[in-house]
Design a protein around this motif. Structure first.
Motif, PDB file in Angstrom:
ATOM      1  N   LEU A 116       2.086  13.914  13.108  1.00 34.06           N
ATOM      2  CA  LEU A 116       1.722  13.649  11.620  1.00 34.06           C
ATOM      3  C   LEU A 116       2.483  13.587  10.675  1.00 34.06           C
ATOM      4  N   LEU A 117       3.383  14.519  10.652  1.00 35.46           N
ATOM      5  CA  LEU A 117       4.570  14.676   9.644  1.00 35.46           C
ATOM      6  C   LEU A 117       5.385  13.381   9.731  1.00 35.46           C
ATOM      7  N   VAL A 118       5.716  13.101  11.097  1.00 41.02           N
ATOM      8  CA  VAL A 118       6.659  11.805  11.159  1.00 41.02           C
ATOM      9  C   VAL A 118       5.988  10.420  10.796  1.00 41.02           C
ATOM     10  N   THR A 119       4.733  10.449  11.283  1.00 42.64           N
ATOM     11  CA  THR A 119       3.783   9.446  10.590  1.00 42.64           C
ATOM     12  C   THR A 119       3.826   9.159   9.294  1.00 42.64           C
ATOM     13  N   ILE A 120       3.561  10.383   8.570  1.00 40.83           N
ATOM     14  CA  ILE A 120       3.321  10.345   7.089  1.00 40.83           C
ATOM     15  C   ILE A 120       4.668   9.943   6.501  1.00 40.83           C
ATOM     16  N   ALA A 121       5.662  10.619   6.963  1.00 47.37           N
ATOM     17  CA  ALA A 121       6.953  10.138   6.470  1.00 47.37           C
ATOM     18  C   ALA A 121       7.321   8.769   6.736  1.00 47.37           C
ATOM     19  N   ILE A 122       7.234   8.233   7.812  1.00 55.24           N
ATOM     20  CA  ILE A 122       7.537   6.767   8.045  1.00 55.24           C
ATOM     21  C   ILE A 122       6.584   5.999   6.973  1.00 55.24           C
ATOM     22  N   ILE A 123       5.356   6.237   7.038  1.00 60.03           N
ATOM     23  CA  ILE A 123       4.204   5.536   6.042  1.00 60.03           C
ATOM     24  C   ILE A 123       4.868   5.580   4.590  1.00 60.03           C
ATOM     25  N   ILE A 124       5.499   6.748   4.191  1.00 61.60           N
ATOM     26  CA  ILE A 124       5.812   6.715   2.822  1.00 61.60           C
ATOM     27  C   ILE A 124       7.198   5.853   2.673  1.00 61.60           C
ATOM     28  N   VAL A 125       7.944   6.002   3.624  1.00 65.11           N
ATOM     29  CA  VAL A 125       9.030   5.042   3.306  1.00 65.11           C
ATOM     30  C   VAL A 125       8.780   3.632   3.436  1.00 65.11           C
ATOM     31  N   THR A 126       7.886   3.450   4.560  1.00 65.31           N
ATOM     32  CA  THR A 126       7.494   2.003   4.553  1.00 65.31           C
ATOM     33  C   THR A 126       6.816   1.661   3.392  1.00 65.31           C
ATOM     34  N   GLY A 127       5.829   2.254   2.847  1.00 67.54           N
ATOM     35  CA  GLY A 127       5.083   1.967   1.586  1.00 67.54           C
ATOM     36  C   GLY A 127       6.115   1.663   0.652  1.00 67.54           C
ATOM     37  N   PHE A 128       7.237   2.436   0.372  1.00 67.86           N
ATOM     38  CA  PHE A 128       8.029   2.158  -0.687  1.00 67.86           C
ATOM     39  C   PHE A 128       8.817   0.872  -0.535  1.00 67.86           C
ATOM     40  N   VAL A 129       9.237   0.565   0.801  1.00 68.59           N
ATOM     41  CA  VAL A 129       9.944  -0.564   1.223  1.00 68.59           C
ATOM     42  C   VAL A 129       9.105  -1.712   0.821  1.00 68.59           C
ATOM     43  N   TYR A 130       7.996  -1.723   1.257  1.00 72.15           N
ATOM     44  CA  TYR A 130       6.774  -2.636   1.335  1.00 72.15           C
ATOM     45  C   TYR A 130       6.602  -2.925  -0.252  1.00 72.15           C
ATOM     46  N   TYR A 131       6.614  -1.822  -1.112  1.00 68.59           N
ATOM     47  CA  TYR A 131       6.252  -1.941  -2.508  1.00 68.59           C
ATOM     48  C   TYR A 131       7.442  -2.774  -3.145  1.00 68.59           C
ATOM     49  N   LEU A 132       8.712  -2.260  -2.838  1.00 67.91           N
ATOM     50  CA  LEU A 132       9.776  -3.005  -3.436  1.00 67.91           C
ATOM     51  C   LEU A 132       9.792  -4.332  -2.967  1.00 67.91           C
ATOM     52  N   THR A 133       9.712  -4.706  -1.798  1.00 65.41           N
ATOM     53  CA  THR A 133       9.615  -6.142  -1.296  1.00 65.41           C
ATOM     54  C   THR A 133       8.593  -6.994  -1.727  1.00 65.41           C
ATOM     55  N   ILE A 134       7.613  -6.351  -2.082  1.00 66.68           N
ATOM     56  CA  ILE A 134       6.414  -7.338  -2.707  1.00 66.68           C
ATOM     57  C   ILE A 134       6.676  -7.462  -4.072  1.00 66.68           C
TER      58      ILE A 134
END
Lengths: 232, 417
Positions: free
Chosen positions: B12-30
């Motif tokens: 769960l922790l790993v998934t949340i961390a990955i999602i946060i990082v991905t979200g960030f990258v995603y946000y920046l990219t978009i």
């Protein structure tokens, strides 16, 4: 006075020579006959040829099982009393032996005095003349009424004193160890019978009651080892 | 913590961390892509201005537009570098400030330099980003929940063989003849574990059985020599002339052989109880049985002046008669033997429990040690197996056996259940 003597003929079927000889020595006296067999074949030979008042039967024998001998005896309707002596204190063996028609079961190691008392009890039960009485000189024991009298005078004994007297009479002339007496009266599972003071008081009471009733002084202590019942 | 919980927590922790990082990258990219698009719009606008100026030699008229504002500011300097930047966009309709993107450029009209400021509102971009963000968040939540549920169900199912093996190990009892039941599984690890555990239990049981067999055989084999010694002593006693000293020695040897015999019998009995070879049972009224036993012991009690007080309610038990005898002989025997002269024994019996208490040494016995094999008080001549036997018998019938010391009384208590 005459003492009532039962002459018994006993066969000991036992492969352990030390034990066999001891039993023979203990039983052979006063006209009693004790024969021995050391293995299955010789035992079968003897029981097919002769009759005995009581057969002492060891279950574990070289070349065979003692229970088979018992079965042979019963199959041929021989009336011999059978006392099983076994090193195995297993209930199965005991029940099996008794089922097959053995009269009693004694576990090794045992006291020779206990063995003798058991054999005498079997012989008494088996005897045809309905031996309901044991007579030793002036002492008469009525086995049915569990009454003891000296010269026709009843003597009031406790249960234990009565058992003790029977034990003594069965082993008359023999030294009986205090252990053997304690075990006979209280069983052998309890450590308490190691305390022999109370045996002494029991014997003292029995002796006193018999003497008071007019019997001779038959019980004597021997070298601190035990007691001997009989004429001096 | 259960393995599955630990695993879930980590995943769960790993998934949340990955999602946060991905979200960030995603946000920046978009955000980068969308900004680029706005910038391109701005460039198109600039080009249109340049084209108009070139054609008309005049600044174009500025119209109000929804998302776009163009301003021409006369500039003193010529060198205005073309640059993009963030700026605020005032939306008159909505009457609020919005985030915007501004292109600063310059144009020359009739020898005059004008600074061009084209601002485009980014509000729609922001909306888009927010929209994408919420959709993503929703997907994440759904994903996490699904993941958790699947993990739980799947992992639980996958681990089932393991728990069954574990259950088997828990229930494993050396005294039982049956070992651990094999568990089937197509998972290699569990199959291996199962094979090893089953094999191990088999080995352990074999060893235990052979050890026990050895003890039992040894005890049995000892009986015959003991019988010979005993009978020889009996014979020796019949020898007429003897000194008192000799008699005393014989007596001691006899006594010692007797102890050896009892020890041996107790060991045999213990092993037979453990092997469940004393299976016959009958229903016996314990109260009656105890009364009989007390009768049997009355001479011993009288000899030591021990008083008995008893409160016996009828209590039928289904038990092996021989074992009950051993049990009561030991309990009552101890209560008499370890009592003080003129002491007291109390026996209390009801449907639930049997309590035998006696006066004796004024200190408590060690509760743990008292039930240990071969433990005995220094002055005792017993085998040290008496209470072990009682405990073992109680165990085999599911009774609870305990010792306590209260108000100067040693209490031995059996709770029937």
């Amino acid at each position: 006075m005459m003492s009532f003597e039962t002459i018994v003929k006993v066969l000991v079927i036992e492969d352990e020579p030390g034990l066999r000889d001891s039993i023979r020595d203990y039983f052979t006296e006063g006209g009693n006959i004790c024969e021995t067999a050391h293995d299955y074949e010789s035992a079968l030979q003897k029981i097919n040829l002769y009759r005995y008042d009581c057969i002492l039967l060891d279950i574990t024998l070289p070349n065979g099982n003692g229970l088979d001998i018992l079965e042979t005896l019963k199959a041929n309707h021989h009336p011999d009393g059978v006392l099983i002596i076994s090193a195995k204190n297993s209930l199965d063996d005991r029940l099996h032996g008794l089922d097959l028609g053995a009269d009693d079961y004694l576990t090794k190691p045992f006291h020779l005095s206990e063995l003798k008392a058991r054999v005498m009890a079997i012989v008494r039960r088996k005897s045809f003349n309905g031996n309901r009485e044991i007579i030793f000189n002036e002492i008469t024991v009525d086995l049915l009424a569990k009454q003891v009298s000296v010269n026709e005078t009843p003597v009031k004994l406790t249960k234990k004193e009565y058992a003790l007297l029977l034990y003594f009479i069965a082993n008359k002339g023999k030294v009986i160890s205090k252990n053997a007496i304690a075990e006979h009266l209280w069983g052998d599972e309890i450590d308490i019978s190691d305390n022999f003071d109370f045996i002494y008081s029991h014997i003292k009471n029995l002796r006193k009651k018999l003497i008071d009733a007019g019997a001779g002084d038959y019980i004597q202590s021997t070298y601190g080892m035990g007691y001997k019942f009989g004429e001096h | 913590m259960k393995l599955i919980d630990r695993y879930n927590r980590i995943s769960l922790l790993v998934t949340i961390a990955i999602i946060i990082v991905t979200g960030f990258v995603y946000y920046l990219t978009i955000s980068y892509i969308l900004t680029n698009r706005v910038d391109r719009d701005l460039l198109v606008e600039e080009n249109e201005i340049f084209a108009y100026v070139k054609l008309n030699k005049a600044l174009p008229q500025v119209f109000k537009s929804d998302g776009l504002k163009i301003r021409f500011v006369p500039s003193a300097t010529d060198d205005i570098a073309r640059s993009f930047g963030n700026a605020m966009f005032y939306n008159e309709e909505e009457n609020e400030q919005e985030a915007g993107r501004m292109l600063t450029s310059s144009v020359k009209v009739g020898g005059k330099t004008y600074r061009i400021e084209i601002i485009e509102s980014k509000v729609e971009t922001e909306y888009l980003i927010r929209f994408i963000f919420f959709i993503t968040l929703g997907i994440i939540l759904v994903l996490l929940t699904l993941l958790l549920i699947i993990n739980r169900i799947l992992v639980r199912r996958l681990w089932k063989p393991f728990y069954r093996i574990l259950e088997g190990i828990k229930l494993f009892n050396l005294a039982d003849k049956n070992g651990i039941n094999p568990v089937t599984s197509d998972i290699d690890e569990f199959r291996d574990l199962n094979v090893e555990v089953t094999a191990m239990s088999g080995r352990v049981m074999n060893d235990y059985q052979s050890l026990k067999g050895f003890v039992e055989n040894a005890a049995h084999e000892l009986m015959t020599p003991l019988a010979v010694i005993n009978s020889k002593l009996d014979t020796l006693m019949q020898v007429g002339e003897m000194t008192d000293k000799q008699g005393e020695i014989i007596s001691e040897v006899y006594h010692t052989v007797g102890r050896l015999k009892k020890l041996n019998r107790s060991m045999l009995l213990l092993s037979r109880i453990e092997n469940k070879l004393m299976a016959e049972r009958e229903t016996i009224d314990l109260a009656e049985f105890i009364d009989d036993k007390l009768n049997e012991f009355q001479e011993l009690l009288a000899e030591r002046g021990i008083g008995i007080s008893k409160d016996l309610k009828p209590c039928p038990v289904t038990i092996n008669r021989d074992l009950l005898t051993v049990m009561l002989n030991n309990l009552l025997g101890n209560a008499i033997l370890h009592n003080t002269a003129n002491g007291q024994i109390e026996i209390r019996l009801n449907q639930n429990e049997l309590v035998i208490s006696n006066t004796g040494a004024n200190t408590a016995l060690n509760e743990q040690k008292v039930l240990q094999r071969f433990y005995k008080s220094p002055e005792s001549e017993g085998s040290g197996l008496g209470l072990t036997l009682v405990k073992e018998i109680c165990d085999s019938y599911g009774y609870l056996f305990g010792y306590s010391f209260e108000a100067g009384l040693h209490l031995f208590e059996i709770k029937f259940q």
